[in-house]
Structures are given as structure tokens and as C-alpha cells.
Design a protein around this motif. Structure first.
Motif, PDB file in Angstrom:
ATOM      1  N   UNK A 229       0.849  -1.192   0.000  1.00 14.08           N
ATOM      2  CA  UNK A 229       0.000   0.000   0.000  1.00 14.08           C
ATOM      3  C   UNK A 229       0.884   1.241   0.000  1.00 14.08           C
ATOM      4  N   UNK A 230       0.810   2.010  -1.047  1.00 12.64           N
ATOM      5  CA  UNK A 230       1.681   3.185  -1.155  1.00 12.64           C
ATOM      6  C   UNK A 230       0.913   4.495  -1.032  1.00 12.64           C
ATOM      7  N   UNK A 231      -0.369   4.437  -1.387  1.00 12.49           N
ATOM      8  CA  UNK A 231      -1.179   5.661  -1.334  1.00 12.49           C
ATOM      9  C   UNK A 231      -2.535   5.330  -0.713  1.00 12.49           C
TER      10      UNK A 231
ATOM     11  N   UNK B  21       5.535   1.401  11.898  1.00  9.86           N
ATOM     12  CA  UNK B  21       6.766   1.206  11.138  1.00  9.86           C
ATOM     13  C   UNK B  21       6.829   1.799   9.743  1.00  9.86           C
ATOM     14  N   UNK B  22       5.743   2.452   9.291  1.00 12.93           N
ATOM     15  CA  UNK B  22       5.802   3.032   7.949  1.00 12.93           C
ATOM     16  C   UNK B  22       6.443   4.409   7.994  1.00 12.93           C
ATOM     17  N   UNK B  23       7.013   4.795   6.847  1.00 19.68           N
ATOM     18  CA  UNK B  23       7.481   6.173   6.719  1.00 19.68           C
ATOM     19  C   UNK B  23       6.395   6.907   5.936  1.00 19.68           C
ATOM     20  N   UNK B  24       5.545   7.616   6.679  1.00 25.65           N
ATOM     21  CA  UNK B  24       4.309   8.133   6.089  1.00 25.65           C
ATOM     22  C   UNK B  24       4.308   9.655   5.985  1.00 25.65           C
ATOM     23  N   UNK B  25       3.601  10.144   4.981  1.00 24.76           N
ATOM     24  CA  UNK B  25       3.389  11.589   4.883  1.00 24.76           C
ATOM     25  C   UNK B  25       1.897  11.824   4.670  1.00 24.76           C
TER      26      UNK B  25
ATOM     27  N   UNK C 108       9.195  11.331  -5.619  1.00 27.22           N
ATOM     28  CA  UNK C 108      10.372  11.605  -4.801  1.00 27.22           C
ATOM     29  C   UNK C 108      10.877  10.330  -4.130  1.00 27.22           C
ATOM     30  N   UNK C 109       9.986   9.362  -3.891  1.00 26.50           N
ATOM     31  CA  UNK C 109      10.392   8.100  -3.282  1.00 26.50           C
ATOM     32  C   UNK C 109      10.823   8.213  -1.829  1.00 26.50           C
ATOM     33  N   UNK C 110      10.633   9.364  -1.198  1.00 23.52           N
ATOM     34  CA  UNK C 110      11.083   9.533   0.178  1.00 23.52           C
ATOM     35  C   UNK C 110      10.166   8.867   1.196  1.00 23.52           C
ATOM     36  N   UNK C 111       8.929   8.628   0.799  1.00 23.07           N
ATOM     37  CA  UNK C 111       7.966   8.049   1.743  1.00 23.07           C
ATOM     38  C   UNK C 111       7.431   6.744   1.179  1.00 23.07           C
ATOM     39  N   UNK C 112       7.192   5.786   2.047  1.00 22.08           N
ATOM     40  CA  UNK C 112       6.628   4.549   1.507  1.00 22.08           C
ATOM     41  C   UNK C 112       5.106   4.513   1.627  1.00 22.08           C
ATOM     42  N   UNK C 113       4.544   5.542   2.282  1.00 22.99           N
ATOM     43  CA  UNK C 113       3.084   5.623   2.336  1.00 22.99           C
ATOM     44  C   UNK C 113       2.648   7.089   2.303  1.00 22.99           C
ATOM     45  N   UNK C 114       1.790   7.414   1.360  1.00 23.28           N
ATOM     46  CA  UNK C 114       1.274   8.782   1.250  1.00 23.28           C
ATOM     47  C   UNK C 114      -0.223   8.750   1.534  1.00 23.28           C
TER      48      UNK C 114
ATOM     49  N   UNK D 124       5.360  12.536   8.537  1.00 24.73           N
ATOM     50  CA  UNK D 124       5.495  13.891   8.029  1.00 24.73           C
ATOM     51  C   UNK D 124       4.095  14.419   7.703  1.00 24.73           C
ATOM     52  N   UNK D 125       3.957  15.732   7.727  1.00 22.08           N
ATOM     53  CA  UNK D 125       2.665  16.298   7.334  1.00 22.08           C
ATOM     54  C   UNK D 125       2.891  17.585   6.562  1.00 22.08           C
ATOM     55  N   UNK D 126       1.998  17.845   5.639  1.00 19.95           N
ATOM     56  CA  UNK D 126       2.069  19.097   4.880  1.00 19.95           C
ATOM     57  C   UNK D 126       0.672  19.544   4.477  1.00 19.95           C
TER      58      UNK D 126
END
Lengths: 333, 378
Positions: B19-21, B47-51, B146-152, B89-91
Motif C-alpha cells: 500500500x503506497x497511497x 513502522x511506515x514512513x508516512x506523509x 520523490x520516493x522519500x515516503x513509503x506511504x502517502x 510527516x505532514x504538509x
């Protein structure tokens, strides 16, 4: 006008806005009914193409046409219009330039779509233009056709931009007919004949948006109207019990006795039910406390306030009349 | 009550590295943004790197994540717990800034200047009703590339018409390919003389009408704008189409957010149907703010009857008030259940997760964490 004094005597255009989910369309519909009471004639306009008016009045979708949809308490008519910018543009072209055929050609070429895509200010000026035309329209006897017009406007976040058409259009057209038209519109919208009402719930986000909206409206020189607090739940509990519950000191013992007296304690279940009900009371009290805080926040707006009850059966036609009556009792119409 | 409604297992979705998005959509005022933020926090703590990409300008959300304000750049959220290496992360989408950046990146400086200062561009970039949706798509594509996050996790704009963000690329395409735009740009790029003449004849008629309506300066501004933008837009549309395809891909999960009220459930139905039409992968529906009673064994009818009994005897005033309160609550719960049943009987295969109503708003990470727990506990 009737002999009753209301908070908005002299106002002809009632703009109703509110955050999504606050019941803006319902309040606009009930306000139209309330204003039409006792033999007056009111036009209710929607602009977002959602057919919200048809839904609250339980009618098939409305066409682009002023059509009678309801009779108000004590006799009086509510008309409705589902405004469509494209139709409004064609009408505008015909009315001011006699260019009906050119209008159709422009429409076919996708110009209206284009205009609304690239410059929503144009779209808004057409919509508000049609609205103010209905406000100003006079019959043969020289009197206004409608005693009042209620506009179910875009949500709070967009309403100032929507109403502040002159400003919006000024960036695009400094001179020319659209500019003149916009000036005419703002002559009505910024006048004391207009009031912009806000619908809110007693919750943090909608209250904050209402306060921000009123500030923004004032800054733009537009007339702020009243605040309609929607879906208010009356409190059945005595103040002392609420305070105790909010502080986590509500005692289920008395409740257990009461349940027993009411015959709800069969098989010794009284205590368990009393405790579950006490938990419910505590949640209710916390919510009531938050609502009290939100009411205090709304004081900052310094606007007339109207409270509309939560209708336990949901909003149906009977509910609309009930809300309209509540509005009249509180002087909103 | 409709039986056997499949349960939406959100933990399974956020734990799946495939699951990426996650796209949260729904009508306004149903708690969509809070749901998106709570899912983001939960994913990070598992454990996800999420934005989280939000379009909600509410400062409250930023504050609940320990930031004074959100801006157009993803910011690291402090206070994320969990044993793993997860990050959050959040934006917040700044649509004008995003639009400006695209223009600056894809046009030479002179043309960029022409576009950025044009009044039509300024109107388009700050208030075009589809710009926000379009830019949300654009930003999503950027974050993904960008590939910086594994879940958006995206929180979509509270659109007037439900899936405006899906329609945005097509609308933009229609806008640019429209006959009118071709007319406006024709004099600049027409190759064949006959085509030029034909278009120009039509253009003369339209231009005349428009000049009458708008004034000559407006038309000139418009023409400059369109021809300047035209050169930039090719890449624009290609990327929009790529993002659209990305949304249809298996790594995407759509979560429709609703509340158990008639309008919100009706919108949810519409979303579910539209997503199916567009062949977008729907994970399920989250129904927020569901009212339940801890004393559900006591029905509304019995509760009301008992309250009447006590009142007629003039005894136990407090108890009768509490019983009336309880009856109201049970009626509300029943009405909400009916609204949900309407939905589930029309869409019996759509998984559903329910979140109970909470007394107050979310103010901090603990609050978001609690929402996350409730989302997962089905």
C-alpha cells in the motif's frame, strides 16, 4: 410587511452560509418559510447545482425557473430557483445586449465552461447578478415582486469571495460591461438591504469558521447578519446533576433506586443499568460543557443568535415548518 | 439491521508494504482530515514512513501534531512512538505556490514572468474551482516520484461535486483542447493558411461578442495568457494522466469517509459508485461519529414508558430525566443505524469501519492515536 418587529426588517436579501455539514440548506429553506409567513412572497435560490432545495422539500429536481414550491404558515408563498450559471449567462446576454443567438453560439463553443473554469469571478457575478435582479425586480404596481430573497450560498470558506464580486472581477476587467454589472451587484450586496447569516453547530471547528467568516466579511465591508445555531440538543438534566457528572462525581446510587421504582431493576440488573446510564450522563455532561464553551466563543461575534433544535426524526417537511416557527418566535423572521 | 457487512481492516491496509497511497475522500464536515491524520500516525507507529497531505487549512490539525502551522513542505512530526523506524510527516497544500513552482520549472524565465503576472493566471491559480483538486493530484505525484515516503495519505478537498479531484485532469484537458482555446491560440501557431483563415473568421465573431462583454483589454490579457500557458501545459497533462493511472494501480487504497447522517451517507454512496466507474480501488468506508449507548439493553420505548410512569407519580425526577436522555440517545442510534442500513443494503460488499462519536475534538497526538485505535478496533 406585517406588524411584527423582526431583527431583519428592511432586509431583502438573506444570504445563508455555513461550514459543510451544519445544515445550511435546511436553515435557508426554513428561513424562506418563516419570511413568507402571513401572506408574503419569498424566493429561495440555490447556486451550487446540488438540488439541495428539492431534497429538503422532497421534490423532483428543480429546473432553471422560479417555481412555487411551498405555502408558508398563515398563507404566503415560497418560490425556488436552482441557478445555473450557463443559463444565467444566456439570460444576461439577451437581457442586456439582445444577443440570444450569439449567446447560444458562445455556449456551444464551450465559452461558458471556459469562463467559469478560468475565472470563477465571472461565474459568481452571473449568479449574484441574477440574485440581485430578483431582489430589485418590480411588478406593474411599482412594488417589489418578492418581499425577500433567501440565497443558499457557498460554504463559509468561499462566501466572501463569492459575494465580493466587484473585487474579484476588478482584477480581470477594470472597465467594460462586466465591471458595470459587478458594480450594480455590489450595490445591493453591500447595502443594508442584505444580511449574511451563518449556520453553525456547537462544535469547535464550525464555531471557529463562523468567527473567521464574520471577521472576513466585515473586513470586506459586507453586512454580517445573524448566527443560527443548528441541531441544538436541549438539556433534560438539572444543572446540579450536569455539573456533578462533568466533574466525574455523578452518583449512580440514586439512579438505581429510581430504576427500581420504575420497575426496571428486574433480576438485580438495576445496578449494572444504573452504572451504564451514569456513564451516558457523564458523556452528555462533558458535551454540554463543551457546548457552553462554544457559546461563550460565539459571544465574540456580537451578532443576534437563534437556536434551532435537533429534530429527533431528522429533517422532513414537518420539521422544516417547525424550524420556521422557531425562527419566528426568536425574531429571525 | 443488515447482516454480514464486511469489516474494513485498516491495520491490514497500512501494514501492507504494497500500500503506497491512501486517499481519504468524502463530503465536508465528516472528519475526513482527522481520519487521514490518525491513519498517518498509526501507520508511522507501526513502522511506515508516512506523509499526510492535507488541504484543510485548519490550524487545529497542525497544532494537534505539534506544529504551529502546516505549509507546502512536508514537516517531520515529533512524538511518534512505536518500536520501529516509522516516521510521520505532514504538509498542507498551498495551491498557488504549487502552481507557481510548476510554471517556474517548466517555462523559460521570460515566459514564466509573463504567465505569473498575468491577471488571468492570478485568478486561475488562486480561485479556479478545480485548481485545488488539480494541484492536490500534482503534489501527490511529486511526493510519489520523490520516493522519500513509503506511504502517502491524501485528504481530498471537500469538493462541491464529490470527485472533482478525479475530474480535474480531464477538465483541464477539455479546457485546453476546447475549440475556444484553439481559436485563441490559432493566430500564433496555425501552420496552414486555410486553417488559419477559417479559425480566424470564427474567432472574429466570437472576439466581437467577447469584446462587447468583457472589454478589449480583457481579451488581450486572455490571449496572452492562453498562448503562454499552452506551451507549458503539455507536460502538465501528461503528469496528471500519470497520477490518475497511479490512483488506479493496486498500491492505492481509497477510503470513503462519512457520518451516519442522510446527506453524508448519500454522498458516500455516490463516491463508492463513482470510484467503481473510474475503476479506482476502494478499500472501504469509514463511518465517523456513530452514537452508541453503554445501556443499549434498555430500549427507547421502555425507557420512555418508565420515565412517564415516574413523572406521573411525581417521583425520582433525576431518574426520569436520565431515562428521557437515554431514550433520545437510543432514538438517535436507531436513526443512524437506518441511514447506515440504506447504504449497506445498496452496497453490501463494501467493507465498513465504524468510529464512535467522541465528546470533544482532537487536540494532540494522543487524541489522534485514540482515533487510530478506534479505527482499527472493529
Amino acid at each position: 410587511m406585517s406588524s411584527r418587529d423582526t431583527d431583519w426588517d428592511g432586509v431583502r436579501l438573506h444570504v445563508v452560509t455555513g461550514k459543510g455539514g451544519t445544515g445550511k440548506t435546511t436553515v435557508a429553506a426554513a428561513l424562506a418559510l418563516a419570511l413568507a409567513a402571513e401572506g408574503r412572497k419569498v424566493l429561495l435560490i440555490e447556486v451550487e447545482g446540488r438540488q439541495g432545495i428539492a431534497q429538503v422539500f422532497d421534490l423532483p429536481p428543480l429546473p432553471y425557473e422560479e417555481r412555487k414550491i411551498a405555502v408558508a404558515p398563515g398563507g404566503g408563498d415560497v418560490y425556488a430557483l436552482a441557478l445555473d450559471p450557463e443559463e444565467a449567462m444566456l439570460e444576461y446576454l439577451e437581457m442586456f445586449y439582445g444577443m440570444r443567438r450569439t449567446g447560444r453560439a458562445l455556449s456551444k463553443l464551450g465559452i461558458v465552461d471556459f469562463a467559469t473554469t478560468i475565472a470563477p469571478g465571472f461565474r459568481d457575478v452571473l449568479v449574484t447578478g441574477k440574485t440581485t435582479e430578483a431582489v430589485r425586480r418590480k411588478g406593474k404596481n411599482g412594488r417589489r415582486i418578492y418581499d425577500a430573497v433567501v440565497l443558499d450560498a457557498p460554504p463559509t470558506g468561499r462566501v466572501v469571495r463569492f459575494l465580493n464580486v466587484t473585487n474579484e472581477v476588478a482584477g480581470l476587467a477594470r472597465v467594460g460591461p462586466i465591471k458595470n454589472h459587478a458594480d450594480l451587484v455590489s450595490g445591493v450586496v453591500a447595502s443594508p438591504e442584505t444580511a449574511v447569516h451563518f449556520v453553525t453547530l456547537l462544535e469547535e471547528m464550525p464555531v471557529q469558521e463562523t468567527l473567521d467568516g464574520i471577521t472576513e466579511l466585515r473586513r470586506a465591508g459586507l453586512p454580517a447578519g445573524g448566527v443560527f445555531i443548528n441541531m441544538v440538543r436541549g438539556s433534560l438534566l438539572p444543572e446540579a446533576a450536569l455539573d456533578a457528572a462533568a466533574a466525574g462525581r455523578f452518583d449512580p446510587a440514586e439512579l438505581a433506586l429510581g430504576l427500581k421504582a420504575a420497575g426496571l431493576a428486574e433480576g438485580g440488573s438495576g445496578t449494572a443499568v444504573a452504572e451504564a446510564l451514569a456513564q451516558e450522563v457523564t458523556e452528555h455532561a462533558r458535551r454540554a460543557e463543551l457546548e457552553r464553551q462554544e457559546r461563550t466563543s460565539l459571544d465574540a461575534a456580537d451578532r443576534p443568535r437563534y437556536e434551532l433544535p435537533l429534530l429527533s426524526d431528522g429533517v422532513d417537511l414537518a420539521g422544516l415548518y417547525e424550524l420556521a416557527e422557531t425562527m419566528r418566535e426568536q425574531g429571525a423572521a | 439491521m443488515v447482516k454480514n457487512v464486511p469489516v474494513l481492516d485498516l491495520d491490514a491496509i497500512i501494514d501492507d508494504p504494497g500500500t503506497r497511497i491512501i486517499v481519504c475522500c468524502g463530503s465536508g464536515g465528516v472528519g475526513k482530515t482527522t481520519t487521514a491524520a490518525a491513519l498517518g500516525l498509526r501507520a508511522a507507529e507501526r513502522g511506515r514512513c508516512a506523509v499526510v497531505l492535507t488541504v484543510d487549512p485548519a490550524r487545529r490539525l497542525a497544532q494537534s501534531m505539534g506544529l504551529s502551522e502546516l505549509d507546502n513542505t512536508p514537516r517531520l512530526i515529533k512524538g511518534v512512538e512505536g518500536a520501529g523506524t516509522g516516521k510521520l510527516y505532514a504538509m498542507m497544500l498551498d495551491m498557488k505556490r504549487t502552481f507557481d513552482e510548476i510554471i517556474e520549472a517548466h517555462a523559460d524565465p521570460e515566459r514564466a514572468r509573463q504567465i505569473l503576472t498575468n491577471p488571468f493566471y492570478q485568478s486561475l491559480s488562486s480561485s479556479f474551482s478545480g485548481t485545488q483538486e488539480y494541484m492536490a493530484m500534482e503534489k501527490l505525484g511529486q511526493l510519489r516520484r520523490s520516493g522519500e515516503w513509503d506511504l502517502i495519505i491524501v485528504d481530498t478537498p471537500p469538493s462541491r461535486s464529490a470527485l472533482d479531484f478525479l475530474d480535474a485532469p480531464e477538465r483541464l484537458g477539455r479546457f485546453l483542447d476546447g475549440r475556444f482555446i484553439r481559436m485563441l491560440t490559432a493566430p500564433a501557431k496555425a501552420g496552414g493558411r486555410s486553417a488559419f483563415k477559417l479559425l480566424n473568421a470564427g474567432f472574429g465573431l466570437v472576439a466581437g461578442a467577447l469584446t462587447k462583454l468583457l472589454g478589449a483589454q480583457v481579451l488581450k490579457d486572455l490571449q496572452t495568457f492562453v498562448s503562454a500557458l499552452d506551451a507549458v501545459f503539455g507536460g502538465f497533462r501528461t503528469r496528471a494522466e500519470q497520477t490518475y493511472k497511479l490512483l488506479q494501480a493496486p498500491g492505492t487504497a481509497f477510503v470513503v469517509v462519512a457520518a451516519p447522517e442522510r446527506d453524508a451517507m448519500r454522498e458516500a454512496s455516490y463516491f463508492v459508485e463513482r470510484l467503481a466507474e473510474e475503476r479506482m480501488p476502494l478499500a472501504g468506508v469509514v463511518i465517523n461519529r456513530v452514537h452508541r449507548s453503554p445501556a443499549a439493553v434498555l430500549s427507547a420505548a421502555r425507557s420512555t414508558a418508565a420515565a412517564e410512569d415516574l413523572e406521573s407519580r411525581g417521583e425520582h425526577e433525576l431518574t426520569s430525566a436520565v431515562l428521557r436522555l437515554h431514550a433520545d440517545r437510543m432514538q438517535l442510534a436507531a436513526r443512524e443505524q437506518r441511514e447506515q442500513d440504506h447504504f449497506t443494503s445498496a452496497h453490501p460488499t463494501v467493507p465498513v469501519a465504524r468510529v464512535p462519536a467522541m465528546p470533544g475534538d482532537v487536540h494532540d497526538l494522543d487524541g489522534l492515536r485514540e482515533v487510530g485505535t478506534l479505527l482499527a478496533a472493529q
